[in-house]
Scaffold this motif. Structure first.
Motif, short mmCIF file in Angstrom:
data_model
loop_
_atom_site.label_atom_id
_atom_site.label_comp_id
_atom_site.label_asym_id
_atom_site.label_seq_id
_atom_site.Cartn_x
_atom_site.Cartn_y
_atom_site.Cartn_z
N UNK A 162 98.75 -36.96 5.69
CA UNK A 162 99.21 -35.60 5.37
C UNK A 162 100.14 -35.08 6.47
N UNK A 163 101.20 -34.40 6.07
CA UNK A 163 102.20 -33.91 7.01
C UNK A 163 102.32 -32.40 6.92
N UNK A 164 102.30 -31.74 8.07
CA UNK A 164 102.47 -30.30 8.14
C UNK A 164 103.62 -30.01 9.11
N UNK A 165 104.68 -29.39 8.60
CA UNK A 165 105.85 -29.13 9.43
C UNK A 165 106.09 -27.63 9.52
N UNK A 166 105.99 -27.12 10.74
CA UNK A 166 106.18 -25.68 10.98
C UNK A 166 107.26 -25.47 12.04
N UNK A 167 108.27 -26.33 12.00
CA UNK A 167 109.38 -26.22 12.94
C UNK A 167 110.29 -25.07 12.50
N UNK A 168 110.79 -24.33 13.47
CA UNK A 168 111.70 -23.25 13.12
C UNK A 168 112.14 -22.47 14.34
N UNK A 169 113.31 -21.88 14.24
CA UNK A 169 113.82 -21.04 15.31
C UNK A 169 114.64 -19.92 14.68
N UNK A 170 115.43 -19.24 15.46
CA UNK A 170 116.36 -18.24 14.95
C UNK A 170 117.73 -18.57 15.50
N UNK A 171 118.77 -18.05 14.88
CA UNK A 171 120.12 -18.31 15.37
C UNK A 171 120.28 -17.75 16.78
N UNK A 172 119.66 -16.59 17.04
CA UNK A 172 119.76 -15.99 18.37
C UNK A 172 119.11 -16.88 19.42
#
Length: 224
Positions: free
Chosen positions: A71-81
């Motif tokens: 099972x794979x859980x991906x919570x990668x994320x950022x903002x442009x700023x």
């Protein structure tokens, strides 16, 4: 193929240092036999539990094969700023997410849960929403039996405790929402990161085939 209960399955988590990822980790440790955690840099104390297999990777170059994963859980994320440019944002919220999902699929994973955002749409005129939509479209083509995509509204959580800078946009949005929260549609209301994490785990536990989209309304109910 015989169904294997979560307690005997292995999980992979990417984005463990963010709001949703930190909430996901203890849930996965309770529900899975082991959790492989991919991080950009070593995080002291993150691998304290013996069930965690911590691995420092370059998400832009995931060439070395991953261990067997269910099972794979991906919570990668950022903002442009925070990222500094649209290109840098795209490299995290699209390229890194898809590369991780593809590498895990190659390692045998059959179920994927990924955090997207409210308004994700490949045809959107808004860059942020368009990139999220492109990510969703890309992971849907990788051959997973089950894909759960969470589209939360504004995420709530203690960023300071995670060593992250406070996002002024989130602070101002909450000040504006607070007096009229009862009038705001549930899909648009800010949502606790812990609710998103719980909904993702519950959704994959159900192991529904195909693609499922979770809105903030559904996740808030799942989170209580």
């Amino acid at each position: 193929m015989a169904f294997v209960p979560s307690s005997q399955r292995t999980a992979l988590l990417a984005g463990a240092t963010g709001l949703v990822g930190r909430a996901l980790l203890p849930l996965l440790l309770r529900s899975h036999a082991s959790v492989e955690v991919l991080v950009r840099r070593a995080v002291p104390g993150l691998d304290a539990d013996p069930k965690i297999r911590l691995r420092v990777v370059d998400f832009a170059n995931l060439h070395e094969p991953l261990r067997a994963i269910d099972d794979v859980f991906i919570a990668l994320g950022t903002t442009i700023k925070v990222a500094g440019s649209q290109a840098a944002f795209r490299s995290v919220d699209l390229d890194a997410v898809v590369a991780t999902a593809r590498a895990a699929r190659t390692a045998g994973a059959t179920r994927l849960a990924v955090v997207s955002a409210l308004g994700a749409d490949v045809a959107s005129s808004v860059f942020y929403n368009r990139v999220k939509g492109e990510m969703e479209a890309a992971v849907a083509t990788l051959g997973y039996d089950s894909v759960t995509i969470a589209r939360p509204s504004l995420l709530l959580g203690d960023r300071v405790a995670l060593g992250q800078p406070v996002r002024r946009g989130e602070v101002w949005a909450m000040r504006l929402f607070a007096p009229v929260m009862g009038l705001v549609p549930r899909t648009l209301r800010p949502i606790q990161a812990a609710d998103v994490a719980a909904a993702l785990v519950d959704s994959l536990r159900a192991a529904r085939p195909g693609i499922r989209i979770l809105t903030s309304t559904q996740m808030q109910r799942a989170g209580g």
